[in-house]
Design a protein around this motif. Structure first.
Motif, short mmCIF file in Angstrom:
data_model
loop_
_atom_site.label_atom_id
_atom_site.label_comp_id
_atom_site.label_asym_id
_atom_site.label_seq_id
_atom_site.Cartn_x
_atom_site.Cartn_y
_atom_site.Cartn_z
N THR A 108 0.83 -1.21 0.00
CA THR A 108 0.00 0.00 0.00
C THR A 108 0.86 1.25 0.00
O THR A 108 0.65 2.17 -0.80
CB THR A 108 -0.93 0.01 1.23
OG1 THR A 108 -1.73 -1.16 1.21
CG2 THR A 108 -1.81 1.24 1.25
N THR A 109 1.85 1.30 0.87
CA THR A 109 2.70 2.48 1.00
C THR A 109 3.50 2.73 -0.27
O THR A 109 3.54 3.85 -0.78
CB THR A 109 3.66 2.32 2.20
OG1 THR A 109 2.88 2.06 3.37
CG2 THR A 109 4.49 3.56 2.40
N GLU A 110 4.14 1.71 -0.79
CA GLU A 110 4.97 1.88 -1.99
C GLU A 110 4.13 2.25 -3.21
O GLU A 110 4.56 3.04 -4.04
CB GLU A 110 5.77 0.60 -2.27
CG GLU A 110 6.90 0.38 -1.28
CD GLU A 110 7.95 1.48 -1.30
OE1 GLU A 110 8.22 2.06 -2.37
OE2 GLU A 110 8.50 1.76 -0.23
N ALA A 111 2.93 1.70 -3.33
CA ALA A 111 2.06 2.05 -4.45
C ALA A 111 1.65 3.51 -4.38
O ALA A 111 1.64 4.22 -5.39
CB ALA A 111 0.83 1.15 -4.48
N ARG A 112 1.35 3.99 -3.19
CA ARG A 112 0.98 5.40 -3.03
C ARG A 112 2.15 6.32 -3.34
O ARG A 112 1.97 7.39 -3.91
CB ARG A 112 0.46 5.66 -1.63
CG ARG A 112 -0.91 5.09 -1.40
CD ARG A 112 -1.42 5.40 -0.02
NE ARG A 112 -2.74 4.83 0.17
CZ ARG A 112 -3.35 4.76 1.33
NH1 ARG A 112 -2.76 5.24 2.42
NH2 ARG A 112 -4.55 4.23 1.43
N LEU A 113 3.34 5.93 -2.95
CA LEU A 113 4.52 6.75 -3.20
C LEU A 113 4.92 6.73 -4.67
O LEU A 113 5.37 7.74 -5.20
CB LEU A 113 5.69 6.28 -2.34
CG LEU A 113 5.57 6.52 -0.84
CD1 LEU A 113 6.71 5.84 -0.10
CD2 LEU A 113 5.55 8.01 -0.53
N ASN A 142 2.99 5.89 -7.51
CA ASN A 142 2.01 6.33 -8.51
C ASN A 142 1.77 7.83 -8.41
O ASN A 142 1.69 8.39 -7.33
CB ASN A 142 0.69 5.59 -8.33
CG ASN A 142 0.84 4.13 -8.66
OD1 ASN A 142 1.63 3.74 -9.49
ND2 ASN A 142 0.06 3.30 -7.98
N GLN A 143 1.65 8.45 -9.58
CA GLN A 143 1.34 9.87 -9.65
C GLN A 143 -0.05 10.02 -10.23
O GLN A 143 -0.54 9.13 -10.92
CB GLN A 143 2.37 10.58 -10.52
CG GLN A 143 3.77 10.48 -9.96
CD GLN A 143 4.79 11.11 -10.90
OE1 GLN A 143 4.44 11.74 -11.87
NE2 GLN A 143 6.04 10.94 -10.58
N GLN A 144 -0.67 11.17 -9.97
CA GLN A 144 -2.03 11.38 -10.44
C GLN A 144 -2.11 11.25 -11.95
O GLN A 144 -3.01 10.64 -12.49
CB GLN A 144 -2.53 12.74 -9.99
CG GLN A 144 -3.99 12.96 -10.30
CD GLN A 144 -4.50 14.26 -9.72
OE1 GLN A 144 -3.75 15.06 -9.20
NE2 GLN A 144 -5.79 14.49 -9.83
N GLN A 200 2.29 4.60 -13.68
CA GLN A 200 1.51 3.84 -12.71
C GLN A 200 2.22 2.51 -12.45
O GLN A 200 2.69 1.86 -13.38
CB GLN A 200 0.10 3.56 -13.25
CG GLN A 200 -0.69 4.81 -13.55
CD GLN A 200 -1.01 5.61 -12.32
OE1 GLN A 200 -1.66 5.10 -11.41
NE2 GLN A 200 -0.55 6.83 -12.26
N GLU A 227 2.29 -1.25 -10.08
CA GLU A 227 1.64 -2.22 -9.20
C GLU A 227 2.75 -2.78 -8.33
O GLU A 227 3.85 -3.05 -8.82
CB GLU A 227 1.01 -3.32 -10.04
CG GLU A 227 0.24 -4.33 -9.23
CD GLU A 227 -0.45 -5.33 -10.13
OE1 GLU A 227 -0.01 -6.50 -10.14
OE2 GLU A 227 -1.40 -4.94 -10.83
N LYS A 236 8.25 -3.27 -7.62
CA LYS A 236 7.32 -2.44 -8.38
C LYS A 236 7.29 -2.94 -9.82
O LYS A 236 8.33 -3.23 -10.40
CB LYS A 236 7.76 -0.98 -8.40
CG LYS A 236 7.67 -0.29 -7.07
CD LYS A 236 7.91 1.19 -7.19
CE LYS A 236 9.28 1.52 -7.72
NZ LYS A 236 9.58 2.95 -7.71
#
Length: 99
Positions: free
Chosen positions: A28-33, A35-37, A41, A43, A61
């Motif tokens: 969860t943490t690494e995906a949030r860090l 990925n950019q809006q 992207q 996984e 990643k």
């Protein structure tokens, strides 16, 4: 797909349940860090391996593509309908009746 090497978390866990919990937090943490809006992207894949009676977490990643499109706010494009102008109106003042 662009694969990155597995990253090993140095901590060893006594149970698989503890290791899985850590793996979920890392994912969860690494995906949030990562990925950019609007942009790349990723996984985040995790795996839990048993090593000498203990459990160890690995993660990596995986690039899955680019996210494009307008996020709004800059108003540089005219994809949406124009906002109708407000009609001008006359304000009629309210007067108290004289007694």
């Amino acid at each position: 797909m662009d694969l990155v090497e597995w990253v090993k978390i140095q901590t060893l866990y006594d149970s698989e349940k503890q290791a899985q919990k850590t793996a979920n937090i890392v994912a969860t943490t690494e995906a949030r860090l990562a990925n950019q809006q609007h942009g790349p992207q990723y996984e985040v894949e995790t795996r839990v391996d048993q090593i000498d009676g203990k459990w160890q977490v690995f993660w990596r990643k995986v690039f899955i593509g680019n996210k494009t499109g307008c996020g709004g706010g800059c108003q540089s494009c005219s994809d949406s309908e124009p906002i109708p102008k407000k009609s001008t109106c006359k304000v009629i003042p309210f007067r108290k009746p004289s007694v």
